[in-house]
Design a protein around this motif. Structure first.
Motif, PDB file in Angstrom:
ATOM      1  N   GLY A   1       0.795  -1.216   0.000  1.00 39.06           N
ATOM      2  CA  GLY A   1       0.000   0.000   0.000  1.00 39.06           C
ATOM      3  C   GLY A   1       0.829   1.267   0.000  1.00 39.06           C
ATOM      4  N   ILE A   2       2.140   1.130  -0.164  1.00 36.68           N
ATOM      5  CA  ILE A   2       3.062   2.267  -0.226  1.00 36.68           C
ATOM      6  C   ILE A   2       3.392   2.566  -1.687  1.00 36.68           C
ATOM      7  CG2 ILE A   2       5.368   3.101   0.399  1.00 36.68           C
ATOM      8  CD1 ILE A   2       3.593   2.865   2.814  1.00 36.68           C
ATOM      9  N   ALA A   3       3.453   3.844  -2.039  1.00 33.15           N
ATOM     10  CA  ALA A   3       3.846   4.235  -3.395  1.00 33.15           C
ATOM     11  C   ALA A   3       5.365   4.178  -3.519  1.00 33.15           C
ATOM     12  CB  ALA A   3       3.351   5.639  -3.703  1.00 33.15           C
ATOM     13  N   PHE A   4       5.859   3.386  -4.478  1.00 33.20           N
ATOM     14  CA  PHE A   4       7.285   3.339  -4.783  1.00 33.20           C
ATOM     15  C   PHE A   4       7.526   4.275  -5.967  1.00 33.20           C
ATOM     16  CE2 PHE A   4       6.958  -0.272  -2.099  1.00 33.20           C
ATOM     17  CZ  PHE A   4       8.220  -0.498  -1.576  1.00 33.20           C
ATOM     18  N   ALA A   5       8.000   5.484  -5.659  1.00 36.36           N
ATOM     19  CA  ALA A   5       8.150   6.532  -6.664  1.00 36.36           C
ATOM     20  C   ALA A   5       9.538   6.434  -7.297  1.00 36.36           C
ATOM     21  CB  ALA A   5       7.923   7.901  -6.047  1.00 36.36           C
ATOM     22  N   VAL A   6       9.604   5.882  -8.501  1.00 37.23           N
ATOM     23  CA  VAL A   6      10.876   5.639  -9.185  1.00 37.23           C
ATOM     24  C   VAL A   6      11.413   6.959  -9.731  1.00 37.23           C
ATOM     25  CG1 VAL A   6      12.045   4.348 -11.009  1.00 37.23           C
ATOM     26  CG2 VAL A   6      10.125   3.306  -9.768  1.00 37.23           C
ATOM     27  N   GLU A   7      12.668   7.229  -9.409  1.00 36.31           N
ATOM     28  CA  GLU A   7      13.259   8.541  -9.672  1.00 36.31           C
ATOM     29  C   GLU A   7      13.966   8.602 -11.016  1.00 36.31           C
ATOM     30  OE1 GLU A   7      16.011  11.745  -7.152  1.00 36.31           O
ATOM     31  OE2 GLU A   7      15.706   9.712  -6.402  1.00 36.31           O
ATOM     32  N   ASN A   8      13.873   9.765 -11.673  1.00 38.64           N
ATOM     33  CA  ASN A   8      14.668   9.990 -12.879  1.00 38.64           C
ATOM     34  C   ASN A   8      16.143  10.078 -12.515  1.00 38.64           C
ATOM     35  OD1 ASN A   8      14.117  12.615 -11.613  1.00 38.64           O
ATOM     36  ND2 ASN A   8      15.117  13.527 -13.409  1.00 38.64           N
ATOM     37  N   MET A   9      16.974   9.483 -13.347  1.00 36.96           N
ATOM     38  CA  MET A   9      18.410   9.536 -13.128  1.00 36.96           C
ATOM     39  C   MET A   9      19.071  10.227 -14.318  1.00 36.96           C
ATOM     40  SD  MET A   9      18.557   8.452 -10.088  1.00 36.96           S
ATOM     41  CE  MET A   9      20.326   8.354  -9.865  1.00 36.96           C
ATOM     42  N   TYR A  10      20.193   9.723 -14.823  1.00 33.53           N
ATOM     43  CA  TYR A  10      20.902  10.402 -15.902  1.00 33.53           C
ATOM     44  C   TYR A  10      21.977   9.467 -16.455  1.00 33.53           C
ATOM     45  CZ  TYR A  10      23.590  11.164 -11.633  1.00 33.53           C
ATOM     46  OH  TYR A  10      24.226  10.971 -10.432  1.00 33.53           O
ATOM     47  N   PRO A  11      22.360   9.673 -17.714  1.00 34.76           N
ATOM     48  CA  PRO A  11      23.520   8.934 -18.236  1.00 34.76           C
ATOM     49  C   PRO A  11      24.788   9.433 -17.545  1.00 34.76           C
ATOM     50  CG  PRO A  11      22.258  10.003 -20.003  1.00 34.76           C
ATOM     51  CD  PRO A  11      21.793  10.588 -18.718  1.00 34.76           C
ATOM     52  N   TRP A  12      25.735   8.552 -17.352  1.00 37.87           N
ATOM     53  CA  TRP A  12      27.036   8.983 -16.846  1.00 37.87           C
ATOM     54  C   TRP A  12      27.858   9.444 -18.031  1.00 37.87           C
ATOM     55  CZ3 TRP A  12      28.820   4.824 -12.727  1.00 37.87           C
ATOM     56  CH2 TRP A  12      27.899   4.832 -11.674  1.00 37.87           C
TER      57      TRP A  12
END
Length: 260
Positions: free
Chosen positions: A121-132
């Protein structure tokens, strides 16, 4: 408007609650890190009670430097993060997409996150990242299935403006693509360099004000969390000024634009 415990490093999460209470932040996001306090639900709960500042989100230990915090099983880390969030009455766990070398974890990540949301019941908010970026012309893709959560069917996502700057992507357009799937925002800034800078909002090149105004016009009801780098602050007073400036910036721009 919330404050990330990462914003006060190298001070401890205890100081984050102190700053939040004194400056008028509404809540705190707990970054589970190398220190014992951030890993302890009981100790964080004590800070909540003492300062009367709630926890809105838990950031799972999925950074390079926290790969061994709470063991090495990435799914168990997420389950434990969800338990901490539930016990602290938070509704979001922030999580990064897997690193490319985490092959088994990455293979079932999208489906696994959806199952965890259903189970907890918890929202798993997937974060934007970036290319290295090793050089100005060479990029290395280290996240699987990718660094842009708008390209995957996640139910809940996080947009971090410093990460957007490093990726040289437009955060306003990303928010528009995500629509109602945007649950969480890391309010910060960046110049667009290869370094993940986490500048105080307004000190970089990102359209931070425009993004906040867009969210206000869309009646965004998720969390907006200041996650800025204050390591170079010369004193606690300088750090407090940076945190106060971040809060003032958010309050100024998170307002609906009058109709024309």
């Amino acid at each position: 408007m919330a404050l990330s415990t990462a914003s006060v490093y190298p001070e401890s999460p205890a100081q984050a609650f102190e700053y939040a209470a004194r400056l008028g932040y509404d809540a705190v996001e707990v970054m589970v890190a190398l220190d014992d306090l951030s890993q302890s639900t009981d100790q964080v709960a004590h800070l909540v009670d003492y300062h009367q500042v709630p926890v809105c989100a838990v950031h799972a230990p999925c950074l390079l430097i926290t790969q061994r915090v709470w063991g090495t099983d990435p799914w168990e880390k997420l389950r434990r993060s969800a338990r901490m969030a539930r016990d602290l009455s938070a509704d979001v766990v922030v999580v990064h997409p897997p690193f490319r070398w985490q092959r088994d974890y990455a293979a079932g990540f999208v489906e696994g996150v959806a199952r965890l949301e259903e189970e907890t019941g918890i929202a798993f908010a997937v974060e934007n990242m970036y290319p290295w970026r090793a050089t100005s012309k060479r990029e290395v893709q280290v996240y699987v299935p990718g660094w842009d959560p708008s390209e995957e069917p996640y139910a809940n996502t996080t947009v971090d403006l410093s990460h957007a700057a490093t990726a040289q992507s437009d955060p306003v357009e990303m928010c528009k693509r995500l629509g109602e799937r945007l649950r969480h925002v890391h309010l910060t800034d960046g110049s667009g360099s290869a370094k993940d800078e986490h500048l105080v909002p307004g000190r970089g090149a990102m359209p931070v004000g425009a993004l906040l105004e867009h969210l206000a016009n869309e009646r965004f009801t998720g969390h907006i969390v200041a996650e800025v780098n204050t390591r170079k602050a010369g004193s606690r007073e300088d750090r407090e000024r940076d945190l106060a400036e971040s809060l003032a910036f958010a309050r100024l721009h998170f307002a609906r634009t009058p109709p024309q």
